[in-house]
Write an enzyme that holds these catalytic residues in place. Structure first.
Site, PDB file in Angstrom:
ATOM      1  CB  VAL A 234      -0.955  -0.055   1.277  1.00 11.22           C
ATOM      2  CG1 VAL A 234      -1.625   1.306   1.255  1.00 11.22           C
ATOM      3  CG2 VAL A 234      -1.713  -1.161   1.220  1.00 11.22           C
TER       4      VAL A 234
ATOM      5  CB  ILE B 145       3.725   6.409   2.317  1.00  8.59           C
ATOM      6  CG1 ILE B 145       3.820   7.236   1.139  1.00  8.59           C
ATOM      7  CG2 ILE B 145       3.561   7.033   3.497  1.00  8.59           C
ATOM      8  CD1 ILE B 145       2.469   7.935   0.897  1.00  8.59           C
TER       9      ILE B 145
ATOM     10  CE  LYS C 165      -1.935   0.551  -4.490  1.00 10.78           C
ATOM     11  NZ  LYS C 165      -1.651   1.637  -5.632  1.00 10.78           N
TER      12      LYS C 165
END
Ligand code: HSE
Length: 432
Positions: free
Chosen positions: A133, A137, A206
């Site tokens: 996902v 990040i 996601k």
């Protein structure tokens, strides 16, 4: 005490090559932090002859996944292949041999997460899925560990770089949808099947992972309402801008009174809201925790090194646990056994932007507003710019809050009117 952790890589593609590069370049730093040497013992790929940017000893290359799965010395299998098969079989085989797995395969987790995490748990294996996902990040670890003290009430994000790239190029450069899509493909943001990006399905994969982790319950792909950006036109983006909004494809998950809302669709969001300024292929997720308040995570949601950065972080996390004989601070599973209901989209209450394509004749607006009124939908404003008597014109309306099922029924009836000459476009307004 164990002082070496052996890694097998299945899938030496773009992200796989990035992982090899980072493991090589950061070897000393990673060993110091983990407390053991990380050894890439074996690489499996269908094509082991293609030129790669990083050189490896050819002795560790092969085409057979069993060379990794049956090697008792390999502790962690880094599986960087897409699709469901054979990815799922490789993963379950690894668990059965007591190996932990690091994956970026969001579609696999979204479709088979329940089974995968159950099997991992039964075999005392870990699953690292940070890279599945939002690429680079560190969102999964933040939700799983950093925000443990919080009940997360809502999450909104731009989690597909390709569709955000398309919308940004349309808005800023007046590109047509297709021109922007071709460019996104050229830049390597799109999935092998770009239909997954445009249809919203990649975001839904996601979101299934994110919402399950966030709310501690299994949110299946089939629980998520999905709509893509394929019906969005440049004129909608322009009207939205004029009304003070940006058009974005958002993944939204909320928990309200014990029920989960999980949906992916284009929205109008206020041009002042932070997600409105997320441009090009970037991803961003806004969260609200009951203790921490609002947070935003922003960064590269795809790409070789950002995604490899997340993979390496998972490798180190699992390696550290293996070395210290522990299971870490919290378990690595996707969700607890909580069972929460997911609300159907029909029960959503939202404001809407609606664009009708109608004949420019007297009485048209009255016909449309009569149907809306009968369905308890109240109009907030109307724009009709052009005057083309007897020909078609766009009529744009903003509504007050309405129930989705009423809006659908109303639009079903409106689109059957003889004065309506095209499919009506309705975009929900996400109020923040
Ligand atoms: N196709 C995906 C995107 C890649 O555009 O975000 C990262 O999952």
């Amino acid at each position: 005490m164990k002082n070496k952790v052996n890694i097998g890589l299945i899938g030496w593609g773009t992200v796989g090559s990035g992982v090899v590069r980072i493991l090589k370049e950061r070897k000393k730093h990673l060993s110091r932090r983990v407390g053991a040497q990380l050894r890439l013992k074996s690489i499996v790929d269908l094509d082991i002859n293609k030129a790669r940017s990083v050189k490896v000893n050819r002795k560790i290359l092969s085409r057979e996944a069993k060379n990794i799965l049956s090697d008792p010395e390999i502790d962690i299998v880094v599986q960087l292949i897409g699709g469901e098969h054979p990815a799922k079989d490789y993963m379950t085989n690894a668990f059965k041999k007591g190996k932990s797995v690091v994956t970026a395969n969001k579609a696999l987790l979204a479709k088979h997460g329940k089974e995968i995490f159950k099997l991992a748990r039964e075999n005392n294996a870990e699953v690292g899925y940070e890279a599945s996902v939002c690429g680079g990040i560190p969102l999964i670890r933040s939700i799983k560990e950093g925000l443990l003290a919080n009940k997360i009430e809502e999450l909104r994000g731009i989690i597909n770089g390709t569709s955000n790239y398309i919308l940004t190029r349309m808005e800023e450069e007046n590109y047509s949808f297709n021109e922007a899509l071709q460019e996104a493909k050229k830049r390597g943001y799109a999935e092998a099947d770009a239909g997954l990006d445009i249809s919203g399905l990649d975001s839904a994969h996601k979101l299934a992972v994110l919402a399950s982790l966030t709310f501690g319950t299994s949110v299946a792909l089939s629980d998520i309402y999905v709509e893509g950006i394929d019906l969005i036109t440049l004129q909608d983006i322009r009207y939205a801008r004029e009304l003070g909004y940006a058009v974005k494809l958002l993944a939204i998950a909320k928990e309200k009174q014990g029920r989960i809302e999980a949906r992916v669709h284009p929205v109008l969001i206020s041009a002042d809201y932070i997600l409105a300024s997320v441009r090009h292929n970037f991803n961003a997720v806004c969260l609200k925790g009951d203790k921490v308040g609002e947070l935003i995570f922003y960064g590269a949601g795809a790409g070789q090194l950002p995604t490899a950065s997340s993979v390496v972080s998972d490798i180190c996390d699992i390696a550290g646990k293996l070395i210290r004989g522990g299971k870490g601070r919290v378990n690595s599973f996707l969700y607890d056994a909580l069972s929460k209901k997911v609300s159907p989209i029909n029960k959503l209450e939202s404001r809407y932007y609606v664009r009708f394509t109608t004949l420019d004749n007297p009485g048209v607006l009255a016909k449309i507003s009569r149907i809306l009124g009968r369905k308890n939908i109240s109009i907030a404003s109307v724009i009709q710019k052009q005057r083309k008597e007897g020909r078609t014109v766009p009529i744009v309306m903003m509504t007050h809050k309405a129930l989705e099922e009423n809006m659908r029924r109303a639009l079903g009836q409106i689109d059957k009117l003889s004065v309506v000459k095209g499919k009506t476009v309705a975009i929900r307004v996400e109020e923040v």
